[in-house]
Design a protein around this motif. Structure first.
Motif, PDB file in Angstrom:
ATOM      1  N   ARG A 238       0.777  -1.258   0.039  1.00  0.00           N
ATOM      2  CA  ARG A 238      -0.032   0.090  -0.077  1.00  0.00           C
ATOM      3  C   ARG A 238       0.963   1.390  -0.060  1.00  0.00           C
ATOM      4  NH1 ARG A 238      -5.181   0.655   2.390  1.00  0.00           N
ATOM      5  NH2 ARG A 238      -5.243  -1.494   2.394  1.00  0.00           N
ATOM      6  N   ILE A 239       1.900   1.197   0.796  1.00  0.00           N
ATOM      7  CA  ILE A 239       2.887   2.440   0.682  1.00  0.00           C
ATOM      8  C   ILE A 239       3.561   2.535  -0.317  1.00  0.00           C
ATOM      9  CG2 ILE A 239       4.766   3.543   2.353  1.00  0.00           C
ATOM     10  CD1 ILE A 239       1.938   3.194   3.594  1.00  0.00           C
ATOM     11  N   LYS A 241       2.843   1.803  -3.321  1.00  0.00           N
ATOM     12  CA  LYS A 241       2.087   2.321  -4.402  1.00  0.00           C
ATOM     13  C   LYS A 241       1.807   3.915  -4.031  1.00  0.00           C
ATOM     14  CE  LYS A 241      -0.135  -1.850  -5.947  1.00  0.00           C
ATOM     15  NZ  LYS A 241       0.273  -2.158  -7.049  1.00  0.00           N
ATOM     16  N   ALA A 242       1.659   3.935  -2.752  1.00  0.00           N
ATOM     17  CA  ALA A 242       1.207   5.318  -2.543  1.00  0.00           C
ATOM     18  C   ALA A 242       2.309   6.531  -2.842  1.00  0.00           C
ATOM     19  CB  ALA A 242       0.691   5.349  -0.959  1.00  0.00           C
ATOM     20  N   PHE A 243       3.400   6.053  -2.412  1.00  0.00           N
ATOM     21  CA  PHE A 243       4.800   6.880  -2.538  1.00  0.00           C
ATOM     22  C   PHE A 243       5.214   6.672  -3.846  1.00  0.00           C
ATOM     23  CE2 PHE A 243       3.819   7.285   1.793  1.00  0.00           C
ATOM     24  CZ  PHE A 243       4.493   8.340   2.250  1.00  0.00           C
ATOM     25  N   GLY A 244       4.616   6.118  -4.807  1.00  0.00           N
ATOM     26  CA  GLY A 244       5.117   5.810  -6.112  1.00  0.00           C
ATOM     27  C   GLY A 244       6.560   5.255  -6.115  1.00  0.00           C
ATOM     28  N   GLU A 246       7.355   2.142  -6.549  1.00  0.00           N
ATOM     29  CA  GLU A 246       7.337   0.918  -7.387  1.00  0.00           C
ATOM     30  C   GLU A 246       8.720   0.617  -8.063  1.00  0.00           C
ATOM     31  OE1 GLU A 246       4.983   3.031  -7.760  1.00  0.00           O
ATOM     32  OE2 GLU A 246       3.067   1.772  -7.823  1.00  0.00           O
TER      33      GLU A 246
END
Ligand code: ADP
Length: 603
Positions: A238-239, A241-244, A246
């Motif tokens: 989740r984190i 993804k949220a912080f981009g 990847e």
């Protein structure tokens, strides 16, 4: 090799399997020898060079007399029925012996199977028990990935290396020995020559094997970091993804994967070298034997048929030697893994029960933190903590995060041991008590609701034997959980999903509270869990907690100061020290750090 022997020790329970496997292998080797030796009379008949034995020989138990008897029977057949009949008989004999050889070969594998898989089953069980026994301090994030690799991939590596080698170790030496003896009987001179050349081959192979072991160890280490990264990313997806993040995670993974790739390419290249290398080295031996043998034939010292027979048996030596050297490489690779398994099995269980640990069935007076200090590493996390909690009281810990509140609570169940000072329950140092008794007194509700992928019922009854359904339902009612459980399709038999992800945060919490209610502990440790819930869910959980705390001694780590105003004593912690202490009213009137914290939350 020490680790390999250690792994082999796990074979002890399977010694009967091993013995019978060896027995079948001996039979298989005898039958296969016999079928290959049939080539000698076959060729002699074909070339018409058979020395006909017309007199029935004396029968005794020796190789020589058996050969004579066989020659006599063949001679009879050639004279009475013609050479074709003799050839057919030999073909049938070859078929028959080959059938038996393969039957025994299969039987030897058949009895070996439980041994090789049994060993890894036992290692896995032992590893898991060890993981459960190790203290919490052992498992940092990095160690988790490492532990998973050890219990999965390393055990599998041992399985593969043992799987291939066990059979080889219990079969090929027998085959090689029998063949060498036969060769020696047929022609001692040539055989001695082979015996001299073989160890030279062995040396070359051994040298490569050592390098292989080192590379394999590095490979498994990289695989561990790979798995750690994977585990970490899954846990924090989740984190990420949220912080981009990847790309960042992918790069890290790819870097580790690349290192693993490189090690493996080298590793397998080296391992793959074993077979061609052995083959070439043995070709040198073959050519030598061929040359010397044929000159002896040309000089009339050896019968051509016998020489060819010799060659056939000799050629059968090559395969076992090849598998043997390959097995050696496998073992080297497996040793790297077995060492890693050993490290885990031998890891120090820092929190141990004393041999003469005292039992403690109930809690009657007080818990005392006597000048307790603690450090995870060198930095002190708790310093000079003095506190007495009389039975039935509630103590709350407040303070900024990182001030040592969770650590304070973790010392009571001995998740960690104090660095100095002592913690006593009713006058007994917790380190002198039976660990099971100590933890049996305690109920822990942690901030993160820990559920297992099982039914709601089993999650509540977790860790308790012989509970009745009514008790579970009663506990759920006290924990404000019964109603929502009954609304679910399968009620108490609903599966909660992995880590309880089919339930909401508040529901998960109430189930863990029901679990604590059912355990009915004298002392409660609550890492106050309401901070992440919405206000309705929080109210339900808070109510449940209050019911749980009634008539118990409790240590509450508070995140919302509103919930602990009724605590008998509030410890305000900062940087591992008790900054202020007292009850709510007293602390407020002090106008200190506590008041500051309260007014910050009021916003
Ligand atoms: P709190 O519960 O008040 O937030 P903690 O007891 O969790 O505080 O942490 C106190 C200090 O100990 C922090 O500085 C934290 O970084 C450190 N710490 C916590 N757990 C560990 C651990 N397993 N290993 C090393 N340091 C730790």
């Amino acid at each position: 090799m020490k680790s390999y022997y250690r792994i082999l020790r796990y074979l002890r329970p399977f010694s009967l399997n091993l013995v019978s496997s060896v027995f079948f292998n001996i039979l298989a080797a005898l039958f296969s020898l016999f079928s290959f030796l049939m080539v000698v009379p076959f060729l002699e008949i074909l070339f018409g060079t058979t020395d006909l034995v017309m007199e029935r020989p004396e029968v005794s138990v020796s190789v020589n007399s058996l050969v004579k008897l066989f020659n006599y029977q063949i001679s009879q057949l050639i004279v009475n029925e013609g050479p074709t009949a003799a050839l057919i008989l030999i073909c049938l004999l070859v078929l028959g012996t080959s059938l038996f050889k393969n039957l025994f070969r299969y039987l030897s594998l058949y009895v070996m199977s439980p041994a090789r898989h049994g060993v890894t089953r036992n290692i896995r069980n032992e590893l898991f028990r060890k993981v459960l026994a190790l203290p919490l301090s052992y498992f940092s994030e990095e160690r988790k990935g490492n532990t998973i690799t050890r219990a999965s991939s390393d055990v599998q590596e041992v399985e593969i290396s043992m799987l291939n080698t066990l059979e080889v170790i219990f079969k090929e030496p027998i085959t090689i020995l029998f063949y060498l003896i036969t060769l020696f009987i047929i022609n001692p001179f040539l055989t001695l020559l082979i015996l001299i050349l073989l160890p030279v081959t062995g040396l070359v192979i051994g040298r490569i094997g050592r390098k292989l072991k080192m590379a394999a160890a590095k490979g498994q280490a990289w695989l561990s970091s790979l798995l750690s990264t994977l585990e970490e990313s899954l846990g924090g997806l989740r984190i990420v993804k949220a912080f981009g993040a990847e790309d960042k995670m992918a790069h890290r993974f790819e870097r580790e994967n690349e290192a693993y790739f490189k090690i493996n390419v080298g590793l397998y290249r080296r391992r793959d070298l074993s077979s061609p290398l052995t083959e070439f080295l043995s070709t040198i031996v073959i050519v030598t034997v061929l040359y010397l043998g044929s000159t002896s034939v040309l000089d009339g010292e050896i019968e051509p048929g016998v020489f060819i027979g010799y060659l056939v048996v000799f050629s059968q030596l090559i395969n076992p030697s090849k598998t043997f050297s390959k097995a050696y490489y496998q073992i080297q690779k497996g040793i790297a893994s077995s060492k890693r398994i050993e490290e885990l099995l031998d890891a120090d269980i820092a929190i141990r029960e004393k041999p003469n640990a005292k039992p403690l069935k109930d809690f009657n007076q007080e818990i005392v933190y006597d000048d307790v200090s603690f450090a995870y590493d060198k930095e002190p996390v708790l310093q000079d903590i003095k506190l007495t909690i009389p039975k039935g009281r509630m103590v709350a810990l407040v303070g900024p995060s990182g001030s040592g509140k969770s650590t304070f609570a973790d010392l009571l169940p001995r998740f960690y041991d104090v660095t100095s000072g002592s913690i006593r329950i009713d006058g007994h140092d917790v380190r002198d008590l039976k660990i099971a008794d100590l933890r049996n007194l305690l109920g822990i509700v942690s901030q993160e609701a820990i559920l297992f992928n099982d039914t709601i019922y089993n999650n509540i009854a977790f860790g308790k034997r012989n509970v009745g359904r009514n008790e579970v339902i009663e506990a759920a009612k006290i924990a404000n959980a019964h109603d929502f459980i009954m609304r679910m399709e399968k009620g108490y038999d609903t599966m909660v999903g992995e880590r309880g992800n089919r339930l909401s945060g508040g529901e998960r919490q109430r189930i863990t509270i029901a679990r604590a209610v059912l355990k009915n502990p004298s002392i409660l440790i609550l890492d106050e869990a309401t901070s992440s819930l919405d206000s309705h869910a929080e109210k339900l959980v808070q109510e449940a907690l209050f019911k749980l705390m009634q008539n118990r001694t409790s240590i509450v780590i508070a995140h919302r100061l509103s919930t602990i105003q009724f605590a008998d004593e509030i410890l305000v912690m900062r940087d591992g020290k008790i900054l202020e202490r007292g009850n709510h009213i007293g602390l407020m009137s002090k106008n200190g750090f506590y008041k500051e914290l309260v007014s910050m939350q009021a916003f």
